[in-house]
Design a protein around this motif. Structure first.
Motif, short mmCIF file in Angstrom:
data_model
loop_
_atom_site.label_atom_id
_atom_site.label_comp_id
_atom_site.label_asym_id
_atom_site.label_seq_id
_atom_site.Cartn_x
_atom_site.Cartn_y
_atom_site.Cartn_z
N GLY A 281 4.19 19.35 51.01
CA GLY A 281 5.61 19.10 51.18
C GLY A 281 6.26 18.83 49.86
N PRO A 282 7.60 18.75 49.86
CA PRO A 282 8.29 18.50 48.60
C PRO A 282 8.00 17.10 48.07
CG PRO A 282 9.83 18.48 50.44
CD PRO A 282 8.50 18.88 50.99
N ALA A 283 8.02 16.97 46.75
CA ALA A 283 7.76 15.68 46.11
C ALA A 283 8.97 14.76 46.23
CB ALA A 283 7.40 15.89 44.65
N THR A 284 10.14 15.34 46.43
CA THR A 284 11.36 14.55 46.51
C THR A 284 12.06 14.80 47.83
OG1 THR A 284 12.78 16.26 45.58
CG2 THR A 284 11.68 14.80 44.01
N ASP A 285 12.97 13.90 48.17
CA ASP A 285 13.76 14.04 49.39
C ASP A 285 15.14 14.60 49.09
OD1 ASP A 285 11.73 13.00 50.98
OD2 ASP A 285 12.42 10.94 50.70
N LEU A 286 15.29 15.24 47.95
CA LEU A 286 16.58 15.78 47.55
C LEU A 286 16.95 17.00 48.39
CD1 LEU A 286 16.18 15.69 43.67
CD2 LEU A 286 17.54 14.14 45.07
N VAL B 52 12.72 18.21 28.37
CA VAL B 52 12.19 18.56 27.06
C VAL B 52 12.33 20.05 26.79
CG1 VAL B 52 10.11 18.60 25.62
CG2 VAL B 52 10.56 16.64 27.08
N THR B 53 11.93 20.88 27.75
CA THR B 53 11.88 22.32 27.53
C THR B 53 12.96 23.10 28.27
OG1 THR B 53 10.37 22.72 29.38
CG2 THR B 53 9.38 22.18 27.23
N GLY B 54 13.55 22.49 29.30
CA GLY B 54 14.54 23.19 30.11
C GLY B 54 13.93 24.08 31.18
N ALA B 55 12.61 24.05 31.31
CA ALA B 55 11.91 24.88 32.29
C ALA B 55 12.10 24.34 33.70
CB ALA B 55 10.42 24.94 31.96
N GLU B 56 11.91 25.22 34.67
CA GLU B 56 11.98 24.83 36.08
C GLU B 56 10.86 23.83 36.38
OE1 GLU B 56 11.73 26.86 40.51
OE2 GLU B 56 11.52 28.12 38.75
N LEU B 57 11.10 22.94 37.33
CA LEU B 57 10.10 21.97 37.77
C LEU B 57 9.64 22.33 39.17
CD1 LEU B 57 11.89 18.76 36.51
CD2 LEU B 57 9.85 19.80 35.51
N VAL B 58 8.35 22.29 39.39
CA VAL B 58 7.79 22.57 40.71
C VAL B 58 7.03 21.34 41.19
CG1 VAL B 58 7.64 25.07 40.34
CG2 VAL B 58 5.71 23.63 39.72
N ASP B 59 6.88 21.25 42.51
CA ASP B 59 6.18 20.12 43.11
C ASP B 59 4.69 20.21 42.82
OD1 ASP B 59 8.46 19.02 44.37
OD2 ASP B 59 8.30 20.51 45.96
N GLY B 60 4.08 19.05 42.64
CA GLY B 60 2.65 18.97 42.41
C GLY B 60 2.12 17.63 42.86
N ASP C 157 -4.42 11.16 41.14
CA ASP C 157 -4.55 10.04 42.07
C ASP C 157 -3.86 10.28 43.41
OD1 ASP C 157 -1.87 9.72 41.50
OD2 ASP C 157 -2.07 7.73 40.61
N GLY C 158 -3.31 11.49 43.61
CA GLY C 158 -2.69 11.84 44.89
C GLY C 158 -1.21 11.57 44.99
N SER C 159 -0.61 11.02 43.95
CA SER C 159 0.82 10.74 44.00
C SER C 159 1.62 12.00 43.65
CB SER C 159 1.17 9.59 43.06
OG SER C 159 0.82 9.91 41.74
N PRO C 160 2.84 12.12 44.20
CA PRO C 160 3.65 13.31 43.93
C PRO C 160 4.17 13.31 42.50
CG PRO C 160 4.91 11.74 45.23
CD PRO C 160 3.51 11.19 45.11
N VAL C 161 4.27 14.50 41.93
CA VAL C 161 4.79 14.69 40.58
C VAL C 161 5.60 15.98 40.56
CG1 VAL C 161 2.92 13.47 39.41
CG2 VAL C 161 2.71 15.92 39.83
N LEU C 162 6.38 16.14 39.51
CA LEU C 162 7.05 17.40 39.23
C LEU C 162 6.42 17.97 37.97
CD1 LEU C 162 10.78 16.53 39.97
CD2 LEU C 162 9.17 17.80 41.39
N TYR D 236 5.98 15.00 35.38
CA TYR D 236 6.87 13.85 35.53
C TYR D 236 6.56 13.15 36.85
CZ TYR D 236 9.49 15.98 31.77
OH TYR D 236 9.85 16.50 30.57
N PRO D 237 6.50 11.82 36.84
CA PRO D 237 6.22 11.09 38.08
C PRO D 237 7.40 11.12 39.04
CG PRO D 237 6.73 9.55 36.33
CD PRO D 237 6.70 10.92 35.71
N VAL D 238 7.08 10.95 40.31
CA VAL D 238 8.08 10.77 41.36
C VAL D 238 7.79 9.42 41.98
CG1 VAL D 238 9.00 11.64 43.54
CG2 VAL D 238 8.26 13.25 41.76
N VAL D 239 8.76 8.50 41.89
CA VAL D 239 8.58 7.13 42.38
C VAL D 239 9.51 6.92 43.57
CG1 VAL D 239 8.70 4.69 41.79
CG2 VAL D 239 7.96 6.35 40.07
#
Length: 69
Positions: free
Chosen positions: A6-11, A23-31, A35-40, A51-54
């Motif tokens: 599922g998506p990492a964010t609720d946006l 930093v780079t301007g590149a697209e971000l994808v869910d990952g 440790d199993g926590s969602p990231v972009l 990047y972390p998702v909190v």
């Protein structure tokens, strides 16, 4: 790092599509971090960053980024 089910964010999808690596301007994808926590994850081929998702909120701060493994 692998893609999550599922998506990492609720946006909203339109807002999610606007997110870019600060930093780079590149697209971000869910990952998922090791440790199993969602990231972009930046899709930049030369400098992929994670990047972390909190609590469903992406933390797109340069100081919070770490290299993708």
């Amino acid at each position: 790092m692998t893609a999550s089910d599922g998506p990492a964010t609720d946006l909203e999808p339109w807002a999610r599509a606007l997110l870019r690596c600060p930093v780079t301007g590149a697209e971000l994808v869910d990952g998922v971090s090791d440790d199993g926590s969602p990231v972009l994850v930046s899709t930049d081929p030369e400098r992929p960053l994670v990047y972390p998702v909190v609590d469903g909120i992406p933390v797109l701060l340069v100081d919070e980024a770490r290299p993708a493994s």
